[in-house]
Design a protein around this motif. Sequence first.
Motif: not given
Lengths: 275, 756
Positions: B69-71, B223-225, B229-231, B266-268
């Motif tokens: 589900d993730f790049p 955390v915000r940064r 980036e990751v999501t 974000l997914k659900t």
Amino acid sequence: MNYFSPNSISELFNLFESIKNYTILVGGTDLMPGFENGTPLPENLIDLKNISDLSEIRETTEEIEIGALTTVTELQKNLVIHKYFNALWQATKEFAGVQIRNRATIGGNICNASPSGDLLTPLYSFGAKLKLIRSKSERIVPIENIITNPGEIALNNGEILQSVILPKTDFQSLFIKLGLRESMAISVVNFAIVYKKNCDNFEHLSIFAGAVAPTIIRLKTLENVLLDNPKTDITANLIVPDISPISDIRASANYREQVLVNLLNNEVRRMNDEQ
Amino acid sequence: MKVIGKKTPRVDGVALATGKPVFTDDVSVADTVFIKILRSPHAHAKIVEIDKSEAMGISGVVTILTHEDFPAHYYTTAGQGYPEPSPRDTRILDSTVRFVGDEVAIVAAETNEIAEKSIEKIIVKYEILPANFEMEKATESSSLHPESGKTGIYNTQKNMASHLEAEIGDAEKAFSESEHIFEGTYSTPFVQHAQIEPHITLTWLDENGRLNVRTATQVPFHVRRIVAEVTNFPISKIRVIKPRIGGGFGGKQEILTETLCSAITLKTGRPARLELTREEEFYATRSRHPQKISLKIGLDENQKITAMTANILENCGAYGPHALTVMSVTAQKLFSIYKMQNFKVVGNAVYTNLPIAAAYRGYGAPQAFFALESLMDEIATELGICPIEFRKKNLFELGDELPIMRALGEGREGFKAFVNSNGLAECMEKGRKLIGWDEFQQSDKNSPIQRGIGVATSAQGSGIAGIDMASAFIKMNEDGSFNLLVGATDLGTGSDTALAQIAAEVLCVAVEKIIVYSSDTDLTPFDTGAYASSTTYVSGGAVKKAAEKVIEQILEQGQKFLNLENVKIENEFVIAETGDKISFKDLCTKSFYTENQMQIMAEASNMSFDSPQPFNATFAIVEVDTETGFVTVGKIVSITDAGKIINPQMSEGQVEGSIPQSLGMVLSEFMTFDENGKMTNTNFDDYHIFTSLDMPEIIVDFVETDEPTAPFGAKAVAEIPINAPAPAVVNAIFNACGVRIRNLPITPEKVMKKKI
């Protein structure tokens, strides 16, 4: 999972009529963490907390009978135990921590059958007998006949431990535990000695050790040597025939053997010095 | 000073003590899904196939996410300055697992129980890969991170996450001219933070579709940064809120639960909650890096150190967050107390198939001082000189440059640093008296209990020079109170209170007039976060600057309202020489509503190219039971130079709290693993932190110095006291029974083995 909490022994035996697979819950200090750590939940869980008959301590001139549901804290506060069974009383002080002592019971400690159970070595050394009851019968059996292996006890289906019987004597006793910290530590080794001296010799001597074999074991070889000559310097060969320690997360087998020898020497020397 | 250095109750004390809903988990959001993580049972394996059909079929399971589900985007979980000096070797969920406990899949379900049930039903086919559990063999083992796209790894083929070297003078030449040479190799195990509150995050989308992240973190802005980036979700649409925290000690300087929880929301589209279990805290979060440090010290005929070399081997575990920077602090601190002209340090941080190490209070310094202060003690013994005098003879003096700081910064070249304050010699003298060093009597040699005494010293930093930045914003209210908004993160340390004290001192008001709000990325200005002992020094500096600007505005308004030039502030009034005066209350009310209308407010940022060193000397008295090897610590005296003390009670608390952590590291705490790399002591039954019954008598005191670069002269106190108790105990054990142990922990069994 079905949960039951019968209010009396007769209710409990009625329950045994209808269910065959069950686990008994008393203090829960081993059982509940076990469930947390993945022990499968039993089909039926029977909580004995409401059976007040099981938590009495009765004293006669010859013996003391301790109800299986007596907590370690209650044992610790009992003056008879303090007077006659010092090793057991000492063990209650070294047992886990305050919160656990308030919950944990003597019956639970026996039926959990841990090789390092802190109350067990004193009980063995005092020649404890267990009163086991079923709906229509009871039997009184030495503790060593019931604890068979780590976590295994020879109780029949429908049978529970009602009480522990200790004979009153004029023996002296002591309990020694080595844990890796001051509280909340499982024994690396522990042992209890019950003895009576006559001048320089031992008139009675019983030494049991824990955490050095699958069950609590009697250091028979050592006892015999000390009965012959109480001043014998204790060496490993006097305990090796009776013990079979393992290495685990807490200590190696070698270390267990070595400190058991040292601590026994220490205590026996002290006993010899007593007037 | 009216507030600084004075007894001040914590601004959050009453709420905490009365059980108000202040922690992450004290708030619940309707319709939340609960997350559980499927973790790898293998130390190293490729995921061939994941069948989640049966798990998805369980009623109440909402979604299951896997690497599919993730790049393949690589980042680091380390919440530190950007660009991060840590290797980017981590995927949110990966197709290869590298330690027992590595994340394989996450399940979101209507309840925790359903989520737990569901992860058991996920069928994963693994292709087992060779695993290595020894850092000494890492460079010859097969590569843990061969994937392209990973960056910042020093040598992928050799499993070297990071490498450092620094050299001043010519150590080899100096050794050849030395009167004495001493050597030793010292090693430390994996140890755990064991903070009370586990990692926990709650995420939800608000009415504007913005992602809210309520989380137990030390680094809300990182955390915000990193979540962004990751999501792949914009920073502008993320708000991170840090409520009260139940302890972090560096473990919450990692972004662990936030990314997973955010991905589920974000997914659900639903609120999501992820709280790790205690077992997960042990094997699947972070720990202290095991290190093996080899030291060589040369001395001249006057017992002055002429040269030292150090070789550091560091075990990162399976990934490399903080790999370089922890090792850099180890290297820096080895050369930060004793003055010498020649030194060289080489460090290698390597990957193994074990749980991940990262930031833990002290951040490389505890390992350094265990090694250095053990060897210093060995030298003193060998030469027959007093360990205190030997140390004092070699200390840096005021005005000296610390050459290591120039040679080696945190992950990059450093900045010139000088010793502007140093109370270490006084700390040693004060401790010497309080422990009764000169009167100490050893036990009778035949006694089974042998008593011993030991000393060790240490240094730390105050923030990261040239990197850490903090800001503060202050506005005045019409009752004469002030809102103080800071990005700084109070993780139970009391920094909200210390910062309120700094503001109150400058603004000439009582601390009760300062309303602190901290660590909310929407409402408070930026701060790198609570780590590296930075908050009092760096964030405190920002608060002081902002408060000074506010005072200027108050004076200006006062001048206007009183129509007089020469005014001063006294008892919350602006007073003119004539005696005319206006209260803060009236001044602000007028400013709001009637005259020269404005909001009195100011903001300030602060950073420093200095990181002044707090110092500590710790003394220990121990009793060794020679029949069991059991060591009982009888007494600890810990004396700290943390500059000017802002809050005496909280500073004492910092020192007292660090001592059981250091004693645990030296005597009882260590992670154990089976032959497959699975951690075996994942609970407090078997992982022994000190209990109250194990604790010795503790005496805490301070030597106050005035650090010229610091707000009100205050250096850091957060990490410094954790370093020296361990080596002080090691040295005391040697003093007691002649047993010198160079590999921690010192278990009773090791003492017995050495005695024979």
